[in-house]
Write a protein that holds these residues in place. Structure first.
Motif, PDB file in Angstrom:
ATOM      1  N   ALA A 189       0.814  -1.214   0.000  1.00 56.74           N
ATOM      2  CA  ALA A 189       0.000   0.000   0.000  1.00 56.74           C
ATOM      3  C   ALA A 189       0.849   1.265   0.000  1.00 56.74           C
ATOM      4  O   ALA A 189       0.440   2.307  -0.531  1.00 56.74           O
ATOM      5  N   ASP A 190       2.031   1.196   0.596  1.00 60.34           N
ATOM      6  CA  ASP A 190       2.945   2.339   0.616  1.00 60.34           C
ATOM      7  C   ASP A 190       3.271   2.776  -0.812  1.00 60.34           C
ATOM      8  O   ASP A 190       3.136   3.954  -1.174  1.00 60.34           O
ATOM      9  N   ALA A 191       3.701   1.826  -1.632  1.00 59.01           N
ATOM     10  CA  ALA A 191       4.052   2.150  -3.020  1.00 59.01           C
ATOM     11  C   ALA A 191       2.822   2.548  -3.826  1.00 59.01           C
ATOM     12  O   ALA A 191       2.864   3.490  -4.627  1.00 59.01           O
ATOM     13  N   VAL A 192       1.731   1.842  -3.622  1.00 57.69           N
ATOM     14  CA  VAL A 192       0.508   2.107  -4.389  1.00 57.69           C
ATOM     15  C   VAL A 192      -0.032   3.505  -4.101  1.00 57.69           C
ATOM     16  O   VAL A 192      -0.378   4.259  -5.019  1.00 57.69           O
ATOM     17  N   THR A 193      -0.096   3.870  -2.825  1.00 56.69           N
ATOM     18  CA  THR A 193      -0.621   5.199  -2.473  1.00 56.69           C
ATOM     19  C   THR A 193       0.325   6.314  -2.926  1.00 56.69           C
ATOM     20  O   THR A 193      -0.133   7.386  -3.322  1.00 56.69           O
ATOM     21  N   ASN A 194       1.642   6.065  -2.878  1.00 63.48           N
ATOM     22  CA  ASN A 194       2.588   7.060  -3.383  1.00 63.48           C
ATOM     23  C   ASN A 194       2.344   7.337  -4.860  1.00 63.48           C
ATOM     24  O   ASN A 194       2.362   8.489  -5.306  1.00 63.48           O
ATOM     25  N   ALA A 195       2.120   6.261  -5.621  1.00 65.00           N
ATOM     26  CA  ALA A 195       1.874   6.414  -7.050  1.00 65.00           C
ATOM     27  C   ALA A 195       0.548   7.126  -7.312  1.00 65.00           C
ATOM     28  O   ALA A 195       0.462   8.037  -8.146  1.00 65.00           O
ATOM     29  N   MET A 196      -0.489   6.712  -6.591  1.00 67.51           N
ATOM     30  CA  MET A 196      -1.810   7.303  -6.810  1.00 67.51           C
ATOM     31  C   MET A 196      -1.818   8.787  -6.455  1.00 67.51           C
ATOM     32  O   MET A 196      -2.408   9.602  -7.163  1.00 67.51           O
ATOM     33  N   ASN A 197      -1.143   9.139  -5.360  1.00 61.57           N
ATOM     34  CA  ASN A 197      -1.071  10.545  -4.969  1.00 61.57           C
ATOM     35  C   ASN A 197      -0.170  11.341  -5.893  1.00 61.57           C
ATOM     36  O   ASN A 197      -0.508  12.436  -6.341  1.00 61.57           O
ATOM     37  N   GLY A 198       1.011  10.790  -6.172  1.00 57.21           N
ATOM     38  CA  GLY A 198       2.000  11.511  -6.976  1.00 57.21           C
ATOM     39  C   GLY A 198       1.545  11.802  -8.386  1.00 57.21           C
ATOM     40  O   GLY A 198       1.875  12.850  -8.951  1.00 57.21           O
ATOM     41  N   TYR A 199       0.779  10.876  -8.962  1.00 55.32           N
ATOM     42  CA  TYR A 199       0.323  11.042 -10.345  1.00 55.32           C
ATOM     43  C   TYR A 199      -1.153  11.434 -10.433  1.00 55.32           C
ATOM     44  O   TYR A 199      -1.711  11.499 -11.528  1.00 55.32           O
ATOM     45  N   GLY A 200      -1.772  11.662  -9.274  1.00 53.61           N
ATOM     46  CA  GLY A 200      -3.174  12.082  -9.273  1.00 53.61           C
ATOM     47  C   GLY A 200      -4.116  11.033  -9.843  1.00 53.61           C
ATOM     48  O   GLY A 200      -5.082  11.370 -10.536  1.00 53.61           O
ATOM     49  N   MET A 201      -3.850   9.775  -9.541  1.00 55.85           N
ATOM     50  CA  MET A 201      -4.674   8.686 -10.074  1.00 55.85           C
ATOM     51  C   MET A 201      -5.990   8.581  -9.321  1.00 55.85           C
ATOM     52  O   MET A 201      -6.073   8.870  -8.136  1.00 55.85           O
ATOM     53  N   ALA A 206      -5.345   2.115  -9.045  1.00 60.21           N
ATOM     54  CA  ALA A 206      -4.781   1.217  -8.035  1.00 60.21           C
ATOM     55  C   ALA A 206      -4.262  -0.079  -8.647  1.00 60.21           C
ATOM     56  O   ALA A 206      -3.197  -0.574  -8.266  1.00 60.21           O
ATOM     57  N   ALA A 207      -4.995  -0.621  -9.599  1.00 60.43           N
ATOM     58  CA  ALA A 207      -4.577  -1.872 -10.241  1.00 60.43           C
ATOM     59  C   ALA A 207      -3.282  -1.666 -11.020  1.00 60.43           C
ATOM     60  O   ALA A 207      -2.355  -2.485 -10.946  1.00 60.43           O
ATOM     61  N   TYR A 208      -3.209  -0.551 -11.746  1.00 64.00           N
ATOM     62  CA  TYR A 208      -2.004  -0.232 -12.522  1.00 64.00           C
ATOM     63  C   TYR A 208      -0.802  -0.068 -11.604  1.00 64.00           C
ATOM     64  O   TYR A 208       0.277  -0.621 -11.866  1.00 64.00           O
ATOM     65  N   ALA A 209      -0.955   0.687 -10.519  1.00 64.55           N
ATOM     66  CA  ALA A 209       0.149   0.928  -9.590  1.00 64.55           C
ATOM     67  C   ALA A 209       0.641  -0.372  -8.965  1.00 64.55           C
ATOM     68  O   ALA A 209       1.855  -0.588  -8.812  1.00 64.55           O
ATOM     69  N   THR A 210      -0.290  -1.254  -8.617  1.00 57.18           N
ATOM     70  CA  THR A 210       0.086  -2.541  -8.017  1.00 57.18           C
ATOM     71  C   THR A 210       0.814  -3.409  -9.027  1.00 57.18           C
ATOM     72  O   THR A 210       1.801  -4.083  -8.689  1.00 57.18           O
ATOM     73  N   ASP A 211       0.348  -3.398 -10.267  1.00 59.64           N
ATOM     74  CA  ASP A 211       1.003  -4.183 -11.326  1.00 59.64           C
ATOM     75  C   ASP A 211       2.438  -3.723 -11.549  1.00 59.64           C
ATOM     76  O   ASP A 211       3.344  -4.536 -11.760  1.00 59.64           O
ATOM     77  N   VAL A 212       2.657  -2.403 -11.512  1.00 62.72           N
ATOM     78  CA  VAL A 212       4.008  -1.868 -11.716  1.00 62.72           C
ATOM     79  C   VAL A 212       4.935  -2.326 -10.587  1.00 62.72           C
ATOM     80  O   VAL A 212       6.076  -2.745 -10.831  1.00 62.72           O
ATOM     81  N   LEU A 213       4.454  -2.253  -9.354  1.00 61.45           N
ATOM     82  CA  LEU A 213       5.262  -2.709  -8.226  1.00 61.45           C
ATOM     83  C   LEU A 213       5.609  -4.188  -8.377  1.00 61.45           C
ATOM     84  O   LEU A 213       6.766  -4.586  -8.178  1.00 61.45           O
ATOM     85  N   ALA A 214       4.618  -4.990  -8.728  1.00 61.05           N
ATOM     86  CA  ALA A 214       4.853  -6.430  -8.887  1.00 61.05           C
ATOM     87  C   ALA A 214       5.874  -6.698  -9.993  1.00 61.05           C
ATOM     88  O   ALA A 214       6.758  -7.559  -9.840  1.00 61.05           O
ATOM     89  N   LYS A 215       5.763  -5.959 -11.087  1.00 55.76           N
ATOM     90  CA  LYS A 215       6.692  -6.147 -12.208  1.00 55.76           C
ATOM     91  C   LYS A 215       8.097  -5.702 -11.834  1.00 55.76           C
ATOM     92  O   LYS A 215       9.090  -6.312 -12.251  1.00 55.76           O
TER      93      LYS A 215
END
Length: 323
Positions: A189-201, A206-215
């Motif tokens: 959730a740390d990485a996901v929320t950083n991405a969602m906040n930083g890029y205004g998602m 959320a699905a995209y951010a999680t996929d990027v972390l996993a990859k």
């Protein structure tokens, strides 16, 4: 499977069903009481009958005494057997249920405390917290993650300022990623929320951010726990440069494959992005000398960060310089 693991896999409905099983303890006590009462009644009835028989049939007292002795021994055996049954039920049914009851109570208390913090510390309304609570319990049953773990992650997510829909989506994908081995839910959730906040998602991001972390974890050489906080360092600069989240993930994965150190890789990548964002006078001069336009370099980095870095390196080496 331990009690804690069992409770962690339960949905809210299953937890309620288990709590209902604790009523067996009361039912068992009532049953034992009925058995004791019945045994006492049977003893009185037998003795009364024996008294009548003794008064009427006095000719065969020897046989009567033998019958009395047999009856008493039978009653004693029954009493001992019932005592054994009672002890067995206490050890095999009551005690485990009591233990589970204590664990369930502790789990429920911890869960409620974490959810209450969302209202008292984050400032969400009681109505919204109730909605989030239902989402957390539902995800617990779906993913097998403990309600307390998900509640803690939800506290972290809502503290980041995400609205209810985005917070629920972030928790959902973080919990699912954690369930397949990506790490603790709060780490993802740390990485996901950083991405969602930083890029205004929005919630859909959320699905995209999680996929990027996993990859990034899959392609790199570092754990999610090591990578997640590094995204927080890089995303503000990346977003300002127009470098997408997946490009940041790709850059981190590439660098960690060589070093195995997420923090050092983030420092290196951050240094490069900082030079793109606010280059020194010397850096500007070097770029001019090798024929690289800063605006074009930023544009190239926004669509293919590693490709842009590779192109810059080639330009520098061709002019006898190092990156």
């Amino acid at each position: 499977m331990t009690v804690g693991e069992l409770l962690g896999r339960m949905s809210s409905a299953e937890m309620t069903e288990w709590i209902a099983l604790f009523k067996l303890e009361n039912e068992e006590a009532a049953h034992n009481s009925k058995v004791a009462s019945s045994r006492s009644r049977v003893r009185r009835e037998v003795m009364a009958v024996v008294g009548v028989v003794k008064a009427i049939i006095t000719a065969d007292t020897t046989q009567l005494k033998k019958g009395m002795t047999d009856a008493q021994q039978s009653m004693d055996r029954m009493g001992k057997n019932m005592t054994k049954v009672g002890k067995s039920m206490t050890m095999k049914v009551t005690m485990p249920l009591v233990g589970m009851g204590v664990a369930a109570a502790k789990m429920a208390s911890d869960f409620e405390y974490s959810m209450t913090q969302i209202e008292t510390l984050v400032g969400r309304s009681a109505k919204e917290v109730e909605t989030l609570k239902g989402s957390v319990l539902g995800l617990s049953g779906e993913t097998g993650r403990a309600p307390k773990e998900l509640a803690d992650a939800m506290f972290f997510i809502t503290s980041a300022g995400l609205d209810a829909a985005s917070a629920t989506a972030a928790l959902e994908y973080s919990a699912k990623a954690a369930a397949v081995g990506l790490g603790d839910t709060v780490v993802v959730a740390d990485a996901v929320t950083n991405a969602m906040n930083g890029y205004g998602m929005s919630a859909e991001g959320a699905a995209y951010a999680t996929d990027v972390l996993a990859k990034t974890v899959e392609q790199g050489k570092a754990s999610a726990a090591d990578l997640a906080p590094q995204f927080g360092r890089l995303i503000p600069m990346a977003a300002e440069l127009g470098i997408s989240f997946d490009q940041v993930g790709g850059g981190l994965a590439f660098l960690t494959r060589a070093s195995g150190d997420a923090a050092m890789s983030a420092t290196q990548l951050g240094g490069v992005m900082k030079s793109f964002l606010k280059p020194s006078q010397m850096a500007k001069k070097v770029l001019e000398e090798i024929g690289v336009d800063l605006h074009e370099l930023r544009a190239a980095a926004s669509t293919a960060l590693l490709g842009a870095l590779q192109g810059l390196r080639e330009k520098l080496e061709a002019n006898g310089l190092e990156m």
